[in-house]
Design a protein around this motif. Structure first.
Motif, short mmCIF file in Angstrom:
data_model
loop_
_atom_site.label_atom_id
_atom_site.label_comp_id
_atom_site.label_asym_id
_atom_site.label_seq_id
_atom_site.Cartn_x
_atom_site.Cartn_y
_atom_site.Cartn_z
N ALA A 168 13.37 -73.71 -55.76
CA ALA A 168 13.44 -74.41 -54.48
C ALA A 168 13.35 -73.44 -53.31
O ALA A 168 12.73 -73.74 -52.28
N ALA A 169 13.95 -72.26 -53.47
CA ALA A 169 13.94 -71.28 -52.38
C ALA A 169 12.54 -70.82 -52.04
O ALA A 169 12.24 -70.48 -50.89
N VAL A 170 11.63 -70.81 -53.03
CA VAL A 170 10.26 -70.37 -52.80
C VAL A 170 9.35 -71.54 -52.44
O VAL A 170 8.55 -71.46 -51.49
N TYR A 171 9.46 -72.65 -53.19
CA TYR A 171 8.46 -73.71 -53.09
C TYR A 171 8.89 -74.92 -52.25
O TYR A 171 8.08 -75.84 -52.05
N PRO A 177 8.77 -80.27 -49.80
CA PRO A 177 7.53 -79.77 -50.41
C PRO A 177 6.51 -79.45 -49.33
O PRO A 177 6.40 -80.17 -48.34
N PRO A 178 5.76 -78.38 -49.50
CA PRO A 178 4.72 -78.04 -48.51
C PRO A 178 3.57 -79.02 -48.58
O PRO A 178 3.29 -79.62 -49.62
N ALA A 179 2.87 -79.16 -47.47
CA ALA A 179 1.73 -80.07 -47.41
C ALA A 179 0.49 -79.42 -47.99
O ALA A 179 0.34 -78.19 -47.96
N ALA A 180 -0.40 -80.25 -48.49
CA ALA A 180 -1.69 -79.74 -48.97
C ALA A 180 -2.43 -79.07 -47.82
O ALA A 180 -2.50 -79.59 -46.72
N THR A 185 3.30 -68.92 -48.00
CA THR A 185 3.59 -67.52 -48.29
C THR A 185 4.64 -67.43 -49.39
O THR A 185 5.39 -68.37 -49.64
N ASN A 186 4.68 -66.28 -50.05
CA ASN A 186 5.69 -66.01 -51.07
C ASN A 186 6.21 -64.60 -50.82
O ASN A 186 5.76 -63.62 -51.45
N PRO A 187 7.14 -64.44 -49.87
CA PRO A 187 7.61 -63.11 -49.49
C PRO A 187 8.22 -62.32 -50.64
O PRO A 187 8.03 -61.09 -50.71
N PRO A 450 14.83 -64.81 -59.57
CA PRO A 450 15.28 -64.48 -58.21
C PRO A 450 14.90 -63.07 -57.80
O PRO A 450 15.03 -62.12 -58.56
N GLY A 451 14.37 -62.97 -56.58
CA GLY A 451 13.97 -61.69 -56.03
C GLY A 451 12.58 -61.24 -56.41
O GLY A 451 12.03 -60.35 -55.77
#
Length: 610
Positions: A168-171, A177-180, A185-187, A450-451
């Motif tokens: 959840a922290a990334v996506y 949820p992000p839009a199409a 980004t994936n820091p 994680p990380g």
């Protein structure tokens, strides 16, 4: 013959893949002086960022390469192995009868990163920073999220929020949820790549020493340490219960990508190269051998001519007969896959691929669809099938499988997926070629470490928890993967090719090859032509579905063809006009020109070149 795009031709280089950004990155590397191996590594790393629902840096990848100067054709195996603690007893103690398709229990050693580094060290020319840099930039600065990726995240968002907080922290940025098409980004993944490159730089100026330092950091250093710690934390999986995993840092430290010979067959006037039977690749060779024994060439030419004429097949013509024939041959070859294939020392490949055996098997093809599972007895061997498969087939039942258009995963709310992947093909101006099928580490199937910003491969779901089978779970064994890159070689010409699609990979490529090699279509026309596949074959993925006499077909084959197939007993499912397969290809024509082509379905695969 109608094509959506031209077959690309040129003299400098060609890159074709399932995502336009990966193709562009691969071409950039060729333009910078890299060779096909450098370009494939850069494109592969890019795919691991921009198609996170289909693969990741912690996934798997088999690679077939061809070095032009000496004709050396080889496999780099990036399929990770089962952990040392992954025994039948361990799963029995947990009360688990089938390896779940999601979560920690299905984790095997992540092999993709090590395989890309192995290819770079042995055959590439550029520093690691040059080939990993573009992927790092996309992870750090962002890329447009594919609609299919956005749909996948949306489907599993509730599970992420409730059970997989690291995902959840990334996506789920901002909890949604992000839009199409959104810039994504994936820091954490960018930081992982930066740390790996820092470890490489600290090793000095020698290129190979830098690559080895990055490999050690991944498999013995900070990445392995993070994986070891996280996998011991129970997470909810497809069983509905929380389980810790069996993978440990020691498993990662003990594993290295390996180079091995291809398995090949001289068939249809060319030499076709695949992986050994730890993957399903030889099943393509078996199908081509049987079709050759059935003298399929005149039928292919007639079918291609009829399709080009615009005259509809009424259900009794060459197109209908070809689809029926190819589907029945597939059922026979995949039955052998179930009985004999796996990472076992005694797979009877020589017998399975012999012309005599192919002729014997081809005689079983009849005028009507057959619903039985009919493995053969190559070299007198008796087939050994999982008891679950025998019970399902004896009952005459089956579980209906989805058409799974575009070769995309069919994702349930608990992340369960029949699996899918990406593909990339490269040819350079020297004639070097690469075919690679990266997969695994799907965002929907395993929680993000994680990380690190990426997930682990869940390929252990392809093992049977039953002793004595070629694909039984054994510590240190590779799961029998569906990933299936391929290479065609001829006298001074040939091409790399492949497709995502799980069990369909070595079905969709059959009509493609027939139309190109026997029907005279160029690569793009052969990719664009309507396709089909059988769902009567046993799925390799949990819950291992099959549909008796099941046949999924694109509607562009024609209503008459679909009706004619139904009349022959096939359980036909219309998948729509443009839905099956994501084939790409790149190679060298007989006149020395380079060629490239990519699938238009899904509007994301592209070939580039000049």
């Amino acid at each position: 013959m109608f094509t959506t795009r031209p077959e690309l031709t040129g003299t400098f280089g060609m890159v074709a893949s399932t995502h336009w950004l990966a193709s562009a990155v691969g071409m950039r590397v060729l333009e910078a002086g890299g060779n096909a191996f450098d370009a494939a590594v850069a494109a592969g790393f890019t795919l691991s960022v921009v198609e996170p629902h289909l693969n990741g840096p912690g996934g798997d990848v088999p690679i077939i390469g061809h070095r032009a100067r000496d004709g050396h054709t080889f496999v780099v195996c990036g399929q990770g192995t089962a952990p040392a603690a992954a025994t039948l007893g361990a799963f029995g103690d947990l009360g688990v009868e089938e390896v779940p398709g999601t979560g920690h229990l299905a984790a095997v050693v992540p092999g993709a990163f090590g395989a890309w580094l192995d290819l770079l060290t042995r055959y590439g020319t550029l520093p690691l920073a040059d080939v990993l840099g573009p992927a790092l930039a996309y992870a750090r600065d962002g890329y447009p999220l594919l609609p299919s990726a956005a749909r996948t995240v949306s489907t599993v968002a509730e599970m992420f929020a409730a059970h997989w907080p690291t995902s959840a922290a990334v996506y789920l940025p901002g909890g949604q949820p992000p839009a199409a098409g959104a810039r994504f980004t994936n820091p954490d993944l960018a930081c992982t790549f930066e740390r790996l490159l820092a470890e490489a730089a600290a090793a000095g100026q020698d290129r190979d020493a830098q690559v080895e330092a990055a490999r050690r950091a991944f498999y013995e250093g900070f990445v392995a340490e993070a994986v070891d710690t996280f996998v011991q934390t129970p997470v909810v999986d497809a069983t509905g219960r929380a389980h810790a995993g069996l993978l440990r840092g020691e498993d990662m430290a003990a594993w290295r990508a390996t180079e091995e010979p291809t398995v090949s067959a001289d068939v249809l006037g060319v030499q076709v190269h695949k992986t050994a039977a730890w993957g399903q690749g030889p099943v393509l060779l078996q199908q081509l051998r049987m079709l050759e024994a059935l003298d399929v060439a005149p039928l292919v030419r007639d079918a291609v001519a009829l399709e080009a004429s615009g005259v509809a097949d009424d259900g009794t013509g060459p197109v209908t007969r070809l689809v029926h024939l190819v589907t029945q041959v597939a059922a026979l070859a995949f039955a052998d896959r179930e009985a004999y294939y796996g990472d076992a020392p005694d797979v009877p490949l020589d017998a399975l691929l012999s012309r005599e055996y192919a002729a014997e098997r081809a005689r079983l093809v009849g005028d009507d669809a057959d619903a039985t599972l009919r493995p053969g007895s190559p070299g007198g061997r008796a087939p050994v099938l999982p008891s679950r498969v025998l019970a399902d087939r004896a009952g005459g039942g089956g579980v209906s499988a989805s058409a799974g258009g575009l070769g995309e995963p069919t994702v349930s709310p608990v992340g369960l997926t029949p699996g899918d992947t990406c593909h990339v093909d490269v040819v350079d101006r020297w004639g070097n070629r690469v075919s690679a099928t990266p997969s695994g580490g799907w965002l929907q199937s395993s929680p993000v470490v994680p990380g690190l910003g990426f997930a682990l491969p869940t390929r252990a779901q392809m093992f049977w928890l039953e002793p004595g089978l070629p694909s039984s779970l054994v510590p240190g064994r590779r799961p029998r993967t569906t990933l299936s890159p391929a290479m065609v070689l001829g006298a001074g010409h040939g091409f790399a090719f492949g497709t995502p699609g799980g069990d369909q990979q070595d079905q969709w490529t059959v009509p493609f090859l027939l139309r190109h090699l026997l029907g005279g279509l160029d690569l793009q026309a052969a990719i664009d032509a309507p396709s089909w596949h059988s769902t009567a074959v046993q799925s390799s993925f949990a819950p291992r579905t099959h549909t008796p006499r099941g046949l999924v077909a694109e509607s562009r084959l024609g209503a008459g063809v679909l009706a004619g197939l139904a009349a022959r007993g096939h359980a036909v499912q219309d998948a729509g006009p443009w839905s099956l397969g994501r084939i790409s290809a790149a190679g060298v024509r007989a006149d020395g020109l380079l060629v490239g082509a990519a699938n238009p379905r899904g509007q994301q695969g592209y070939a580039v070149g000049r």
